[in-house]
Scaffold this active site. Structure first.
Site, PDB file in Angstrom:
ATOM      1  N   ARG A   7       0.827  -1.222   0.000  1.00 51.84           N
ATOM      2  CA  ARG A   7       0.000   0.000   0.000  1.00 51.84           C
ATOM      3  C   ARG A   7       0.853   1.259   0.000  1.00 51.84           C
ATOM      4  O   ARG A   7       0.390   2.346  -0.342  1.00 51.84           O
ATOM      5  CB  ARG A   7      -0.944   0.014   1.200  1.00 51.84           C
ATOM      6  CG  ARG A   7      -1.881  -1.174   1.264  1.00 51.84           C
ATOM      7  CD  ARG A   7      -2.772  -1.291   0.024  1.00 51.84           C
ATOM      8  NE  ARG A   7      -3.769  -2.329   0.205  1.00 51.84           N
ATOM      9  CZ  ARG A   7      -3.598  -3.620  -0.110  1.00 51.84           C
ATOM     10  NH1 ARG A   7      -2.446  -4.027  -0.640  1.00 51.84           N
ATOM     11  NH2 ARG A   7      -4.569  -4.486   0.104  1.00 51.84           N
ATOM     12  N   ALA A  34       6.126  10.628  23.874  1.00 52.70           N
ATOM     13  CA  ALA A  34       4.930  10.550  23.042  1.00 52.70           C
ATOM     14  C   ALA A  34       5.255  10.706  21.554  1.00 52.70           C
ATOM     15  O   ALA A  34       4.826   9.913  20.718  1.00 52.70           O
ATOM     16  CB  ALA A  34       3.939  11.625  23.478  1.00 52.70           C
ATOM     17  N   LYS A  81      13.039   2.862  28.124  1.00 53.34           N
ATOM     18  CA  LYS A  81      12.139   3.067  26.977  1.00 53.34           C
ATOM     19  C   LYS A  81      12.736   2.524  25.679  1.00 53.34           C
ATOM     20  O   LYS A  81      12.014   1.961  24.851  1.00 53.34           O
ATOM     21  CB  LYS A  81      11.805   4.552  26.835  1.00 53.34           C
ATOM     22  CG  LYS A  81      10.900   5.039  27.957  1.00 53.34           C
ATOM     23  CD  LYS A  81      10.547   6.496  27.792  1.00 53.34           C
ATOM     24  CE  LYS A  81       9.586   6.909  28.905  1.00 53.34           C
ATOM     25  NZ  LYS A  81       9.222   8.348  28.797  1.00 53.34           N
ATOM     26  N   PHE A 127      14.472  22.086  25.268  1.00 56.82           N
ATOM     27  CA  PHE A 127      15.097  22.835  24.188  1.00 56.82           C
ATOM     28  C   PHE A 127      16.620  22.803  24.235  1.00 56.82           C
ATOM     29  O   PHE A 127      17.280  22.980  23.211  1.00 56.82           O
ATOM     30  CB  PHE A 127      14.572  24.276  24.163  1.00 56.82           C
ATOM     31  CG  PHE A 127      13.299  24.383  23.395  1.00 56.82           C
ATOM     32  CD1 PHE A 127      13.317  24.403  22.007  1.00 56.82           C
ATOM     33  CD2 PHE A 127      12.076  24.423  24.038  1.00 56.82           C
ATOM     34  CE1 PHE A 127      12.143  24.468  21.284  1.00 56.82           C
ATOM     35  CE2 PHE A 127      10.897  24.486  23.324  1.00 56.82           C
ATOM     36  CZ  PHE A 127      10.921  24.508  21.940  1.00 56.82           C
ATOM     37  N   CYS A 169      18.152  29.646  13.931  1.00 51.93           N
ATOM     38  CA  CYS A 169      17.602  30.773  13.154  1.00 51.93           C
ATOM     39  C   CYS A 169      16.217  31.142  13.687  1.00 51.93           C
ATOM     40  O   CYS A 169      15.866  32.308  13.790  1.00 51.93           O
ATOM     41  CB  CYS A 169      17.406  30.395  11.684  1.00 51.93           C
ATOM     42  SG  CYS A 169      18.881  30.056  10.739  1.00 51.93           S
ATOM     43  N   CYS A 184       5.130  19.380  30.038  1.00 53.93           N
ATOM     44  CA  CYS A 184       3.960  18.503  29.999  1.00 53.93           C
ATOM     45  C   CYS A 184       3.585  18.044  31.407  1.00 53.93           C
ATOM     46  O   CYS A 184       2.465  17.632  31.650  1.00 53.93           O
ATOM     47  CB  CYS A 184       4.200  17.332  29.071  1.00 53.93           C
ATOM     48  SG  CYS A 184       5.649  16.386  29.465  1.00 53.93           S
ATOM     49  N   CYS A 241      23.172  33.759  11.468  1.00 52.70           N
ATOM     50  CA  CYS A 241      22.983  32.657  12.418  1.00 52.70           C
ATOM     51  C   CYS A 241      24.338  32.096  12.875  1.00 52.70           C
ATOM     52  O   CYS A 241      25.187  31.748  12.050  1.00 52.70           O
ATOM     53  CB  CYS A 241      22.137  31.546  11.800  1.00 52.70           C
ATOM     54  SG  CYS A 241      21.950  30.123  12.909  1.00 52.70           S
ATOM     55  N   CYS A 244      24.150  27.905  11.662  1.00 51.21           N
ATOM     56  CA  CYS A 244      24.152  27.407  10.280  1.00 51.21           C
ATOM     57  C   CYS A 244      24.839  28.348   9.293  1.00 51.21           C
ATOM     58  O   CYS A 244      25.151  27.945   8.180  1.00 51.21           O
ATOM     59  CB  CYS A 244      22.735  27.054   9.829  1.00 51.21           C
ATOM     60  SG  CYS A 244      21.648  28.442   9.553  1.00 51.21           S
TER      61      CYS A 244
END
Ligand SMILES: [Zn+2]
Length: 339
Positions: A7, A34, A81, A127, A169, A184, A241, A244
């Site tokens: 498929r 999650a 996990k 982060f 950026c 969370c 930046c 990058c």
């Protein structure tokens, strides 16, 4: 016999040629909460040749509402996990290769973890770690797909080094937001939000694997499921930046490993030893078992000491529960684990 991927190969954007490229790809799923479990499930079913599954944590009961690869038995066994994910995915697709890595992603190991990757899918919960992944991926030219979900909203961005904006950026301060108070654990998150974001990320990863770089989303996509809003925000490459454009990889070059981190707003401190520290888990078990009751499952050691639950991993990391005080956590670590 009809191929298990029939498929998928019927989709003209994939085809037999695309399927062969997927089978030759290495996808790293960084973080198996999650987002990571939902994305890993889709990628294993899609036939990604090698899935490298990375997570520092073990399964807990409160994960089951949204972390779709785990079950009550995994939580009862406190399985790491990465190991639990591989156990489940092997029953889904036994024809691909799995590389479980039970480690915290940090500047000292990130380049090894992403080595040889075709794409990295972000399932991280902070982060700071994302900024570390961003630097490593830009440095080595590895595309990666950012994703996050909180409460009723989620977002994603696809980063192709040299072609799109990078995380720095779009969110230059991301590296500093290691301890965002909004997590969370404090505001919660809906399972459908994380599954939606992970499905978006998996689609972006498939585009990268089949070489459809021109098709990846060049925007920061934002979903608000309760207010029924989907927004495409511009993700412009910053001319100056640091990461990058100037290719300054401050986090990688610092080589620093955080000695402690508070985990996602919980009453838990994680202690990470320096790279030179080598833990002998067998010796630790023998020593502690003389005075303490130990629980273990071959992947970690759990015990209660001085009114705190502690979990120690083979890489020397430990989690100290019932405190947010890093000095107290370091002191307990020094007392019971060593270093
Ligand atoms: Zn950038």
């Amino acid at each position: 016999m009809i191929s298990r991927y029939d498929r998928q190969t019927r989709v003209k954007e994939i085809g037999e040629a695309g399927q062969a490229k997927i089978a030759a790809s290495v996808a790293v799923v960084a973080g198996l909460g999650a987002l990571g479990t939902a994305a890993a499930n889709l990628l294993a079913r899609a036939g990604v040749g090698t899935l490298r599954l990375v997570d520092r944590d073990f399964v807990e009961r409160s994960n089951l509402q949204r972390q779709t690869l785990y079950d009550e038995d995994d939580a009862a066994r406190s399985l790491p996990k990465a190991e639990a994910a591989v156990e489940h995915l092997k029953r889904v697709n036994s024809e691909i290769r799995y590389e479980p890595i039970v480690e915290d992603i940090h500047p000292g190991n990130v380049e090894r973890i992403i080595a040889g990757a075709t794409v990295v899918v972000d399932g991280l919960d902070n982060f700071h770690a994302r900024a570390v992944v961003n630097e490593a991926c830009v440095k080595h030219g590895v595309p990666w797909v950012y994703g996050a979900g909180l409460a009723t909203y989620g977002s994603s961005a696809t980063i192709v080094p040299g072609a799109t904006a990078c995380l720095h950026c779009v969110m230059p301060a991301a590296a500093l937001e290691a301890t965002l108070p909004i997590t969370c654990e404090t505001v919660g998150v809906l399972g459908p939000v994380t599954s939606l974001v992970a499905a978006w990320q998996a689609a972006e990863a498939l585009k990268i694997m089949v070489g459809a770089q021109a098709q990846v989303c060049r925007h920061l996509v934002h979903f608000e499921l309760w207010a029924n809003e989907v927004a495409m925000l511009p993700a412009m490459r910053a001319d100056d930046c640091e990461v990058c454009v100037k290719r300054r990889f401050a986090l990688l070059e610092s080589g620093d490993r955080l000695m402690t981190t508070s985990l996602c707003g919980r009453d838990v401190v994680q202690v990470v030893p320096p790279p030179s520290f080598k833990l002998d888990l067998d010796l630790l078990r023998d020593t502690l078992s003389r005075s303490l009751e130990l629980q273990e499952n071959g992947h970690l050691l759990r015990f209660r000491a001085d009114d705190h639950d502690m979990v120690v991993f083979p890489d020397g990391r430990a989690m100290v529960f019932g405190t947010a005080d890093s000095r107290q956590a370091l002191s307990l670590y020094g007392k019971y684990v060593g270093g």
